[in-house]
Design an enzyme around this catalytic site. Structure first.
Site, PDB file in Angstrom:
ATOM      1  N   ARG A  47       2.193  10.702  12.653  1.00  0.00           N
ATOM      2  CA  ARG A  47       3.278  10.035  11.941  1.00  0.00           C
ATOM      3  C   ARG A  47       4.028   9.136  12.922  1.00  0.00           C
ATOM      4  NH1 ARG A  47       5.687  12.166   7.643  1.00  0.00           N
ATOM      5  NH2 ARG A  47       6.581  10.069   7.534  1.00  0.00           N
ATOM      6  N   LYS A 102       0.815  -1.216   0.000  1.00  0.00           N
ATOM      7  CA  LYS A 102       0.000   0.000   0.000  1.00  0.00           C
ATOM      8  C   LYS A 102       0.850   1.268   0.000  1.00  0.00           C
ATOM      9  CE  LYS A 102      -0.888  -0.041   5.011  1.00  0.00           C
ATOM     10  NZ  LYS A 102      -0.337   1.256   5.372  1.00  0.00           N
ATOM     11  N   ASP A 103       2.170   1.146   0.216  1.00  0.00           N
ATOM     12  CA  ASP A 103       3.078   2.287   0.148  1.00  0.00           C
ATOM     13  C   ASP A 103       3.610   2.527  -1.262  1.00  0.00           C
ATOM     14  OD1 ASP A 103       2.863   2.781   2.855  1.00  0.00           O
ATOM     15  OD2 ASP A 103       4.641   1.621   3.384  1.00  0.00           O
ATOM     16  N   CYS A 150      -2.299   8.078  -3.026  1.00  0.00           N
ATOM     17  CA  CYS A 150      -2.438   8.072  -1.573  1.00  0.00           C
ATOM     18  C   CYS A 150      -3.315   9.220  -1.065  1.00  0.00           C
ATOM     19  CB  CYS A 150      -1.073   8.120  -0.910  1.00  0.00           C
ATOM     20  SG  CYS A 150      -0.201   9.681  -1.113  1.00  0.00           S
ATOM     21  N   ARG A 165       3.246   5.118  17.356  1.00  0.00           N
ATOM     22  CA  ARG A 165       1.857   5.592  17.327  1.00  0.00           C
ATOM     23  C   ARG A 165       1.070   5.053  18.527  1.00  0.00           C
ATOM     24  NH1 ARG A 165      -0.142   6.141  11.043  1.00  0.00           N
ATOM     25  NH2 ARG A 165       1.891   6.555  10.143  1.00  0.00           N
ATOM     26  N   ARG A 184      -8.052   8.013   3.354  1.00  0.00           N
ATOM     27  CA  ARG A 184      -9.137   7.029   3.265  1.00  0.00           C
ATOM     28  C   ARG A 184      -9.737   6.776   4.641  1.00  0.00           C
ATOM     29  NH1 ARG A 184      -9.211   1.757   4.696  1.00  0.00           N
ATOM     30  NH2 ARG A 184      -6.980   1.889   5.084  1.00  0.00           N
ATOM     31  N   ARG A 185      -8.891   6.512   5.621  1.00  0.00           N
ATOM     32  CA  ARG A 185      -9.385   6.245   6.975  1.00  0.00           C
ATOM     33  C   ARG A 185     -10.082   7.475   7.557  1.00  0.00           C
ATOM     34  NH1 ARG A 185      -3.758   3.197   8.489  1.00  0.00           N
ATOM     35  NH2 ARG A 185      -4.377   1.095   7.824  1.00  0.00           N
TER      36      ARG A 185
END
Length: 315
Positions: free
Chosen positions: A156, A90-91, A260, A162, A138-139
Protein backbone atom coordinates in the site's frame (compact mmCIF):
# COMPACT_ATOMS: atom_id res chain seq x y z
CA UNK A 1 -22.26 25.29 -4.88
CA UNK A 2 -21.27 25.99 -8.46
CA UNK A 3 -22.25 29.27 -10.04
CA UNK A 4 -21.65 30.48 -13.61
CA UNK A 5 -18.38 32.00 -12.32
CA UNK A 6 -17.17 29.61 -9.61
CA UNK A 7 -16.41 25.91 -9.33
CA UNK A 8 -15.14 23.94 -6.32
CA UNK A 9 -12.93 21.00 -7.27
CA UNK A 10 -12.63 18.07 -4.87
CA UNK A 11 -9.60 15.79 -4.87
CA UNK A 12 -7.62 13.36 -2.76
CA UNK A 13 -4.37 14.64 -1.31
CA UNK A 14 -1.88 12.16 -2.78
CA UNK A 15 0.86 13.48 -5.04
CA UNK A 16 -0.74 11.89 -8.10
CA UNK A 17 -4.25 13.07 -7.21
CA UNK A 18 -3.01 16.65 -6.82
CA UNK A 19 -1.27 16.52 -10.21
CA UNK A 20 -4.50 15.28 -11.80
CA UNK A 21 -6.50 17.99 -10.04
CA UNK A 22 -4.05 20.59 -11.33
CA UNK A 23 -4.42 19.22 -14.87
CA UNK A 24 -8.19 19.50 -14.59
CA UNK A 25 -8.07 23.01 -13.13
CA UNK A 26 -5.67 24.16 -15.84
CA UNK A 27 -8.02 23.00 -18.59
CA UNK A 28 -10.99 24.62 -16.85
CA UNK A 29 -9.15 27.92 -16.54
CA UNK A 30 -8.27 27.81 -20.23
CA UNK A 31 -11.90 27.18 -21.14
CA UNK A 32 -13.32 29.65 -18.58
CA UNK A 33 -10.68 32.36 -17.93
CA UNK A 34 -13.11 34.51 -15.94
CA UNK A 35 -14.21 31.73 -13.60
CA UNK A 36 -12.95 31.19 -10.05
CA UNK A 37 -11.65 27.62 -9.68
CA UNK A 38 -11.23 26.56 -6.03
CA UNK A 39 -9.61 23.33 -4.81
CA UNK A 40 -10.71 21.34 -1.76
CA UNK A 41 -8.50 18.43 -0.64
CA UNK A 42 -10.36 15.57 1.03
CA UNK A 43 -8.89 12.54 2.83
CA UNK A 44 -10.59 9.29 1.79
CA UNK A 45 -10.97 5.96 3.57
CA UNK A 46 -8.29 4.43 1.37
CA UNK A 47 -5.88 7.23 2.31
CA UNK A 48 -6.48 6.73 6.03
CA UNK A 49 -6.30 2.93 6.09
CA UNK A 50 -2.88 2.06 4.67
CA UNK A 51 -2.27 -0.61 7.33
CA UNK A 52 -4.26 -3.36 5.58
CA UNK A 53 -5.02 -4.50 2.02
CA UNK A 54 -7.67 -2.74 -0.04
CA UNK A 55 -9.90 -5.81 0.19
CA UNK A 56 -9.71 -5.69 3.98
CA UNK A 57 -10.37 -1.94 4.01
CA UNK A 58 -13.55 -2.52 2.04
CA UNK A 59 -14.70 -5.19 4.50
CA UNK A 60 -13.80 -3.29 7.65
CA UNK A 61 -15.14 0.08 6.50
CA UNK A 62 -18.17 -1.30 4.68
CA UNK A 63 -17.19 0.43 1.44
CA UNK A 64 -18.15 -1.25 -1.83
CA UNK A 65 -15.51 -1.98 -4.43
CA UNK A 66 -12.89 0.73 -4.94
CA UNK A 67 -15.19 3.20 -3.23
CA UNK A 68 -12.46 3.26 -0.59
CA UNK A 69 -10.87 6.03 -2.67
CA UNK A 70 -14.00 8.01 -3.54
CA UNK A 71 -16.51 7.63 -0.68
CA UNK A 72 -15.66 10.88 1.11
CA UNK A 73 -15.47 12.80 -2.16
CA UNK A 74 -18.97 11.61 -3.06
CA UNK A 75 -20.26 12.62 0.39
CA UNK A 76 -18.83 16.10 -0.19
CA UNK A 77 -20.49 16.18 -3.61
CA UNK A 78 -23.82 15.13 -2.14
CA UNK A 79 -23.63 17.86 0.52
CA UNK A 80 -22.71 20.52 -2.02
CA UNK A 81 -19.31 21.11 -0.42
CA UNK A 82 -17.66 20.51 -3.80
CA UNK A 83 -19.04 20.74 -7.33
CA UNK A 84 -16.87 18.17 -9.06
CA UNK A 85 -14.69 15.27 -7.91
CA UNK A 86 -11.53 14.35 -9.80
CA UNK A 87 -10.65 10.65 -9.76
CA UNK A 88 -8.28 8.14 -11.28
CA UNK A 89 -10.98 6.30 -13.21
CA UNK A 90 -9.74 2.83 -12.30
CA UNK A 91 -10.52 3.71 -8.64
CA UNK A 92 -14.19 4.38 -9.44
CA UNK A 93 -16.73 1.55 -8.89
CA UNK A 94 -18.15 0.07 -12.06
CA UNK A 95 -21.67 1.25 -11.23
CA UNK A 96 -22.13 4.64 -9.57
CA UNK A 97 -24.88 5.47 -7.12
CA UNK A 98 -27.82 6.96 -8.98
CA UNK A 99 -27.26 10.53 -7.74
CA UNK A 100 -23.84 10.79 -9.41
CA UNK A 101 -22.51 10.65 -12.94
CA UNK A 102 -19.26 10.92 -14.88
CA UNK A 103 -19.72 13.38 -17.71
CA UNK A 104 -16.14 14.17 -18.60
CA UNK A 105 -12.70 12.57 -18.84
CA UNK A 106 -9.31 14.04 -19.64
CA UNK A 107 -7.15 12.81 -22.49
CA UNK A 108 -5.83 9.41 -21.58
CA UNK A 109 -2.22 8.80 -20.59
CA UNK A 110 -0.34 5.59 -21.55
CA UNK A 111 -2.21 2.54 -20.27
CA UNK A 112 0.65 0.07 -19.80
CA UNK A 113 1.79 -1.49 -16.54
CA UNK A 114 5.42 -1.13 -15.49
CA UNK A 115 7.46 -3.68 -13.54
CA UNK A 116 9.96 -1.89 -11.32
CA UNK A 117 12.92 -3.81 -9.95
CA UNK A 118 16.10 -3.19 -8.01
CA UNK A 119 18.21 -4.06 -11.06
CA UNK A 120 17.73 -3.43 -14.76
CA UNK A 121 16.27 -6.14 -16.95
CA UNK A 122 12.55 -6.28 -16.19
CA UNK A 123 10.69 -9.56 -15.81
CA UNK A 124 13.55 -11.68 -17.12
CA UNK A 125 15.89 -10.27 -14.45
CA UNK A 126 13.77 -11.49 -11.54
CA UNK A 127 15.25 -14.55 -9.82
CA UNK A 128 13.32 -17.80 -9.38
CA UNK A 129 10.82 -17.38 -6.54
CA UNK A 130 11.07 -13.58 -6.57
CA UNK A 131 8.68 -11.57 -4.43
CA UNK A 132 6.72 -8.91 -6.32
CA UNK A 133 4.40 -6.48 -4.54
CA UNK A 134 1.07 -5.23 -5.87
CA UNK A 135 -2.33 -4.46 -4.35
CA UNK A 136 -4.08 -5.28 -7.65
CA UNK A 137 -5.58 -8.75 -8.05
CA UNK A 138 -5.39 -8.32 -11.84
CA UNK A 139 -1.65 -7.65 -11.75
CA UNK A 140 -1.09 -10.48 -9.30
CA UNK A 141 -2.92 -13.01 -11.50
CA UNK A 142 -1.27 -11.87 -14.73
CA UNK A 143 2.23 -11.95 -13.30
CA UNK A 144 1.76 -15.39 -11.79
CA UNK A 145 0.30 -16.62 -15.10
CA UNK A 146 3.48 -15.46 -16.88
CA UNK A 147 5.79 -16.54 -14.07
CA UNK A 148 4.16 -19.15 -11.77
CA UNK A 149 7.29 -19.18 -9.59
CA UNK A 150 6.78 -15.58 -8.49
CA UNK A 151 5.36 -14.95 -5.02
CA UNK A 152 2.96 -12.01 -4.91
CA UNK A 153 2.72 -9.85 -1.78
CA UNK A 154 0.49 -6.91 -0.98
CA UNK A 155 1.69 -3.30 -0.83
CA UNK A 156 0.00 0.00 0.00
CA UNK A 157 1.00 3.65 -0.24
CA UNK A 158 1.30 6.32 -2.90
CA UNK A 159 3.72 6.07 -5.83
CA UNK A 160 6.79 7.64 -4.16
CA UNK A 161 6.22 5.54 -1.04
CA UNK A 162 6.03 2.29 -3.02
CA UNK A 163 9.20 3.12 -4.95
CA UNK A 164 11.03 3.84 -1.70
CA UNK A 165 9.74 0.61 -0.11
CA UNK A 166 11.08 -1.38 -3.04
CA UNK A 167 14.50 0.27 -2.82
CA UNK A 168 14.88 -0.26 0.93
CA UNK A 169 13.12 -3.59 1.59
CA UNK A 170 15.37 -6.64 1.01
CA UNK A 171 12.28 -8.88 0.99
CA UNK A 172 10.75 -7.26 -2.11
CA UNK A 173 12.25 -7.85 -5.56
CA UNK A 174 9.80 -5.80 -7.60
CA UNK A 175 6.56 -3.83 -7.74
CA UNK A 176 4.05 -3.13 -10.51
CA UNK A 177 2.66 0.36 -11.13
CA UNK A 178 0.73 2.09 -13.90
CA UNK A 179 2.84 3.93 -16.45
CA UNK A 180 0.32 6.78 -16.38
CA UNK A 181 0.93 7.60 -12.73
CA UNK A 182 4.69 7.42 -13.09
CA UNK A 183 4.70 9.70 -16.13
CA UNK A 184 2.37 12.23 -14.51
CA UNK A 185 4.67 12.42 -11.50
CA UNK A 186 7.69 13.02 -13.70
CA UNK A 187 9.38 9.62 -13.45
CA UNK A 188 11.14 7.89 -16.33
CA UNK A 189 8.84 4.87 -16.38
CA UNK A 190 11.22 2.75 -18.46
CA UNK A 191 14.49 3.84 -16.92
CA UNK A 192 16.16 4.67 -13.64
CA UNK A 193 14.05 6.21 -10.88
CA UNK A 194 15.65 7.78 -7.82
CA UNK A 195 14.27 7.42 -4.30
CA UNK A 196 15.54 8.42 -0.85
CA UNK A 197 16.67 4.82 -0.39
CA UNK A 198 18.40 4.41 -3.76
CA UNK A 199 17.59 3.83 -7.42
CA UNK A 200 15.13 1.39 -8.97
CA UNK A 201 14.50 0.54 -12.63
CA UNK A 202 11.33 0.36 -14.68
CA UNK A 203 10.47 -1.89 -17.64
CA UNK A 204 7.16 -1.76 -19.47
CA UNK A 205 5.19 -5.02 -19.44
CA UNK A 206 4.04 -6.23 -22.86
CA UNK A 207 0.56 -4.80 -23.38
CA UNK A 208 -0.32 -7.74 -25.65
CA UNK A 209 -0.06 -10.19 -22.75
CA UNK A 210 -0.55 -7.85 -19.80
CA UNK A 211 -3.82 -6.04 -20.44
CA UNK A 212 -4.56 -2.93 -18.35
CA UNK A 213 -7.43 -2.37 -15.97
CA UNK A 214 -10.63 -0.82 -17.29
CA UNK A 215 -10.12 2.93 -17.34
CA UNK A 216 -6.41 2.77 -16.54
CA UNK A 217 -4.64 6.01 -17.42
CA UNK A 218 -7.87 8.03 -17.51
CA UNK A 219 -8.87 10.88 -15.20
CA UNK A 220 -12.62 11.06 -14.57
CA UNK A 221 -14.70 14.01 -13.42
CA UNK A 222 -17.77 13.14 -11.34
CA UNK A 223 -20.67 15.50 -10.65
CA UNK A 224 -24.09 15.43 -9.01
CA UNK A 225 -26.60 14.17 -11.54
CA UNK A 226 -28.69 17.08 -12.74
CA UNK A 227 -26.16 19.77 -11.80
CA UNK A 228 -26.29 21.51 -15.17
CA UNK A 229 -23.94 24.29 -14.12
CA UNK A 230 -21.13 21.90 -13.14
CA UNK A 231 -21.87 19.80 -16.22
CA UNK A 232 -21.44 22.82 -18.48
CA UNK A 233 -18.02 23.45 -16.96
CA UNK A 234 -16.62 19.94 -17.26
CA UNK A 235 -18.20 18.92 -20.57
CA UNK A 236 -16.18 21.72 -22.13
CA UNK A 237 -12.94 19.86 -21.31
CA UNK A 238 -14.12 16.34 -22.11
CA UNK A 239 -11.82 14.31 -24.39
CA UNK A 240 -14.33 12.50 -26.61
CA UNK A 241 -12.06 9.66 -27.89
CA UNK A 242 -11.09 8.76 -24.32
CA UNK A 243 -14.75 8.85 -23.26
CA UNK A 244 -15.65 6.37 -26.01
CA UNK A 245 -12.92 3.97 -24.94
CA UNK A 246 -13.69 4.08 -21.21
CA UNK A 247 -17.43 3.67 -21.83
CA UNK A 248 -16.69 0.41 -23.63
CA UNK A 249 -14.25 -0.81 -20.99
CA UNK A 250 -16.49 -0.03 -18.04
CA UNK A 251 -19.49 -1.62 -19.76
CA UNK A 252 -17.47 -4.80 -20.25
CA UNK A 253 -16.67 -4.78 -16.54
CA UNK A 254 -20.33 -4.16 -15.69
CA UNK A 255 -21.47 -7.09 -17.84
CA UNK A 256 -19.00 -9.30 -16.01
CA UNK A 257 -20.38 -7.97 -12.72
CA UNK A 258 -16.75 -7.26 -11.98
CA UNK A 259 -15.04 -4.91 -9.58
CA UNK A 260 -11.65 -4.36 -8.03
CA UNK A 261 -11.49 -7.95 -6.76
CA UNK A 262 -12.15 -9.46 -10.20
CA UNK A 263 -8.94 -10.10 -12.19
CA UNK A 264 -9.95 -8.48 -15.49
CA UNK A 265 -7.82 -6.85 -18.15
CA UNK A 266 -9.30 -4.95 -21.10
CA UNK A 267 -7.84 -2.79 -23.83
CA UNK A 268 -9.35 -0.59 -26.54
CA UNK A 269 -7.93 0.95 -29.69
CA UNK A 270 -9.34 2.87 -32.63
CA UNK A 271 -8.89 1.66 -36.20
CA UNK A 272 -10.55 4.22 -38.41
CA UNK A 273 -14.24 4.15 -37.53
CA UNK A 274 -13.89 0.87 -35.65
CA UNK A 275 -13.20 0.20 -32.00
CA UNK A 276 -11.09 -2.88 -31.26
CA UNK A 277 -11.48 -4.45 -27.83
CA UNK A 278 -9.52 -7.22 -26.18
CA UNK A 279 -10.41 -8.75 -22.83
CA UNK A 280 -9.02 -11.33 -20.44
CA UNK A 281 -10.73 -12.65 -17.31
CA UNK A 282 -8.92 -14.80 -14.76
CA UNK A 283 -10.71 -17.00 -12.21
CA UNK A 284 -11.03 -15.50 -8.75
CA UNK A 285 -9.35 -17.11 -5.76
CA UNK A 286 -5.83 -18.35 -5.13
CA UNK A 287 -5.54 -20.74 -8.09
CA UNK A 288 -3.99 -19.29 -11.24
CA UNK A 289 -6.08 -21.12 -13.86
CA UNK A 290 -6.45 -20.44 -17.57
CA UNK A 291 -8.21 -17.16 -18.38
CA UNK A 292 -11.17 -16.51 -20.64
CA UNK A 293 -10.10 -14.33 -23.57
CA UNK A 294 -11.56 -12.62 -26.63
CA UNK A 295 -10.77 -9.94 -29.18
CA UNK A 296 -13.47 -8.19 -31.21
CA UNK A 297 -14.16 -5.02 -33.15
CA UNK A 298 -17.24 -2.96 -33.89
CA UNK A 299 -18.43 0.56 -34.69
CA UNK A 300 -16.70 3.18 -32.55
CA UNK A 301 -20.00 5.06 -32.44
CA UNK A 302 -21.49 2.21 -30.37
CA UNK A 303 -18.99 1.45 -27.57
CA UNK A 304 -21.56 -0.31 -25.36
CA UNK A 305 -22.47 -2.66 -28.20
CA UNK A 306 -18.81 -3.51 -28.83
CA UNK A 307 -18.41 -4.26 -25.11
CA UNK A 308 -21.40 -6.61 -25.26
CA UNK A 309 -19.90 -8.42 -28.26
CA UNK A 310 -16.64 -8.87 -26.35
CA UNK A 311 -18.47 -10.18 -23.29
CA UNK A 312 -20.39 -12.74 -25.36
CA UNK A 313 -17.22 -13.82 -27.19
CA UNK A 314 -15.23 -14.81 -24.11
CA UNK A 315 -14.01 -18.38 -24.25
Amino acid sequence: MSTPNKLIVGTRGSALALVQAEMTEGLLRQAFPEAEIVRKVITTTGDRRTDVSLAEVAKVEGVFDKGVFIKELELALEKGEIDIAVHSLKDVPTVLEEQFEIVSVLERAPVADVLITKNEGGLESLPQGAKVASSSCRRQKMLRFLRPDIEMVDIRGNVPTRLRKLAEDPNIDGIVLAEAGLVRLGYDATGEMSTEAGSVFGAKLDSETFLPAAGQGAVAIEIRKGDTCAADFVKAINHAPTMTRIQAEREFLRLLNGGCHTPVGVSTQFFGDSLMMEGVVFPEGEAIGDPLQAEVSGPASEPLKVAEILFKSLS
